[in-house]
Motif scaffolding. Structure first.
Motif, short mmCIF file in Angstrom:
data_model
loop_
_atom_site.label_atom_id
_atom_site.label_comp_id
_atom_site.label_asym_id
_atom_site.label_seq_id
_atom_site.Cartn_x
_atom_site.Cartn_y
_atom_site.Cartn_z
N ASP A 62 0.63 -1.08 0.26
CA ASP A 62 0.32 -0.33 -0.27
C ASP A 62 0.79 1.53 -0.07
O ASP A 62 0.69 1.99 0.46
CB ASP A 62 -0.58 -0.20 1.50
N VAL A 132 2.04 5.31 2.64
CA VAL A 132 0.92 4.64 2.88
C VAL A 132 -0.81 5.02 3.25
O VAL A 132 -0.50 5.02 4.57
CB VAL A 132 1.62 3.26 4.04
N SER A 134 -3.17 4.12 4.02
CA SER A 134 -4.40 3.10 4.90
C SER A 134 -3.71 3.80 6.13
O SER A 134 -4.98 3.32 6.95
CB SER A 134 -4.87 2.03 4.04
N THR A 135 -2.86 4.05 6.15
CA THR A 135 -2.42 4.51 7.36
C THR A 135 -2.93 6.14 8.10
O THR A 135 -2.37 6.27 9.23
CB THR A 135 -1.18 3.89 7.84
N LYS A 136 -2.83 7.20 7.10
CA LYS A 136 -3.69 8.78 7.64
C LYS A 136 -4.04 8.33 7.97
O LYS A 136 -5.78 7.91 6.85
CB LYS A 136 -2.76 8.78 5.76
N LYS A 137 -4.59 8.85 9.16
CA LYS A 137 -5.92 9.16 9.14
C LYS A 137 -6.59 10.72 9.24
O LYS A 137 -5.75 11.66 10.15
CB LYS A 137 -6.28 8.82 10.34
N VAL A 142 -10.36 6.81 7.37
CA VAL A 142 -9.46 7.16 6.40
C VAL A 142 -9.96 7.30 4.79
O VAL A 142 -11.13 6.35 4.63
CB VAL A 142 -8.55 5.97 6.33
N TRP A 162 -5.17 12.37 0.64
CA TRP A 162 -4.76 10.61 1.26
C TRP A 162 -3.87 10.78 -0.25
O TRP A 162 -3.18 9.54 -0.33
CB TRP A 162 -5.83 9.48 1.21
#
Length: 491
Positions: A62, A132, A134-137, A142, A162
């Motif tokens: 990812d 990555v 999907s790791t960012k909020k 997400v 994102w």
């Protein structure tokens, strides 16, 4: 020691003073574009005209690598400016010179160019980044959906953060070139039209181009295995549809039966709303677990679960109506969201009328009757619902459509459809407000409509009467499917 003439000293000092004064006049661009619901969305001080994105994505980890080349114009003297972004930035240049950068707040990339940017000047921004997604909020949210074989970027009111830095607000629309490299054997889906593909060294590079102005949240990206169909409308408009073969077979069958009607729907909507505003159409169904659909420009995103109850013609009508109302004519602030959702909902009612399943007046009456006077539905102002959950409350959709039915009943069919087509034409590729729609309706109809809009859009409580007095002998045949569409379209 060489002596310097007094006049030269004076001129030099004046030059230094002039430079210092000009530099001090420059100011940072605002970290928000001014939206009342989302004050920190978008940015001030510049206007983007084009995004050129070069991306490389590895689904196994990812990991996304990117270079964003952004063409913009300064709208003030700028000492620094912001971009909305969440991934990790490695380098930034502005007009070919290295620029310093830092992060501020939850999603702000703050850039200080080597030189002050003058009002009206062209700006060439290059941002090199990776991460990555999907790791960012953001607020525990997400906006990047990881799939078994790839990923999807499709969400509202934000998703660009994102995967690319941007001025993330519909008020700053731009054109796009997207080049995306993925492992050989995978495909990509995006907005606009494909401009070729090349495979080398185990990787395939795809190019997509969107030539018409597009809001950042309406720019979509999908990576994975797809069955891609290409067709045309009766007028010759290219229609690109795509389906993940890994979607549950029952859902996939219903999805294809629905989405493959896109050309037919576009042909019909063009007779109602005026010429289709873009150079291609279509939709895609990736292998995701979400339950919503979204009107991505030219390439609608549909979750497989949207077809869990079978073929969904009204969903296709709704999402493609957005190509006129929401995508081409975009809102100015998120407060005006009913201009997107109310219009797309009313398109469903018009489809019901066209197919003999219930007139718009009958569907409106059924809608009005379905919400008792004490229902919280009537406490949400469709014309100013508030941010968050209320922004996509049923009232935005249904009271928005009820407003249009009230308008139709008041001004008559000829003027009503003239208003719709004029709205789509006058504000094509731009932004507009509810006040502008009311003014246009009053101009074309020759009527004072302030009370109508106040009642249906801005007054809490159930109006004393439905938008048109019509007796219902039976529930319109379309009612059940239209209600299902509401659930499936909610973001």
């Amino acid at each position: 020691m060489r002596k310097t003439p007094l006049l030269a000293v004076a001129v030099g000092a004046a030059g230094v003073l002039l430079f210092a004064t000009a530099a001090s006049a420059a100011a940072p661009g605002a970290p928000g574009i001014g939206d009342p619901y989302y004050p920190d969305y978008g940015n001030g001080g510049y206007d983007v005209s084009h995004y050129d994105l070069g991306l490389k994505y590895q689904p196994a980890t990812d990991t996304l690598q990117g270079t964003a080349r952004i063409t913009a114009r300064a709208t003030q003297d700028l000492s620094r400016f912001d971009l909305d972004f969440l991934l990790d930035t490695q380098a930034v240049t502005v007009n070919g010179r290295k620029a310093s950068f830092t992060t501020s707040g939850a999603h702000e990339l703050v850039i200080t160019p080597a030189r002050v940017l003058r009002k009206g000047a062209s700006i060439a921004i290059t941002v090199t980044y990776s991460g990555v997604p999907s790791t960012k909020k953001y607020n525990d949210y997400v906006g990047w959906a990881k799939t078994p074989d790839g990923a999807v970027a499709a969400q509202e009111p934000e998703s660009a953060w994102w995967w690319f830095p941007s001025n993330d607000h519909p008020l700053d629309k731009a054109t796009y070139d997207i080049t995306i490299t993925v492992p050989e054997g995978l495909q990509t889906i995006s907005s606009g039209e494909p401009h070729g593909a090349r495979t080398a060294g185990g990787w395939t590079t795809y190019k997509w181009h969107e030539a018409k102005p597009e809001a950042t949240y309406l720019t979509t990206l999908a990576v994975g295995k797809f069955e891609i169909h290409q067709g045309r409308t009766k007028s010759g408009l290219p229609v690109i549809t795509a389906y993940s073969p890994d979607v549950d077979p029952a859902l996939l069958t219903a999805a294809k039966a629905s989405v493959e009607t896109t050309g037919e729907v576009i042909d019909w909507e063009s007779t109602v709303f005026g010429p289709y505003p873009f150079t291609s159409a279509g939709g895609y169904v990736p292998n995701v677990t979400s339950h919503f659909s979204l009107e991505e420009q030219t390439r609608v995103f549909y979750s497989p679960a949207a077809f869990s109850t079978g073929v969904r013609p009204y969903l296709i009508v709704h999402e493609n109506a957005h190509q006129w109302f929401g995508d081409s004519v975009s809102l100015t602030t998120w407060r005006d969201i009913w201009l997107n959702e109310g219009f797309a909902t009313f398109a469903e009612w018009l489809w019901s009328e066209k197919t003999g399943q219930g007139t718009t007046a009958e569907v409106a009456r059924q809608t009005y009757d379905s919400y008792p006077a004490d229902d919280p539905f009537w406490q949400v102002k469709a014309g100013d619902p508030g941010p968050g959950d209320n922004q996509f409350d049923d009232a935005v959709y249904d009271r928005g459509a009820l407003t249009l039915q009230a308008l139709r009943a008041t001004v008559g069919d000829a003027k009503f459809f003239t208003i719709l087509r004029a709205w789509a034409t006058l504000h094509r590729y731009g932004n507009a407000t509810t006040a502008q729609f009311e003014a246009l309706a009053e101009k074309i109809s020759g009527k004072n409509l302030g009370s109508l809009f106040q009642t249906w859009l801005y007054t809490t409580g159930r109006p004393a009467a439905p938008p048109q007095q019509v007796a219902l002998k039976t529930t319109p045949k379309s009612w059940k499917e239209i209600r299902q569409t509401r659930t499936l379209e909610a973001h």
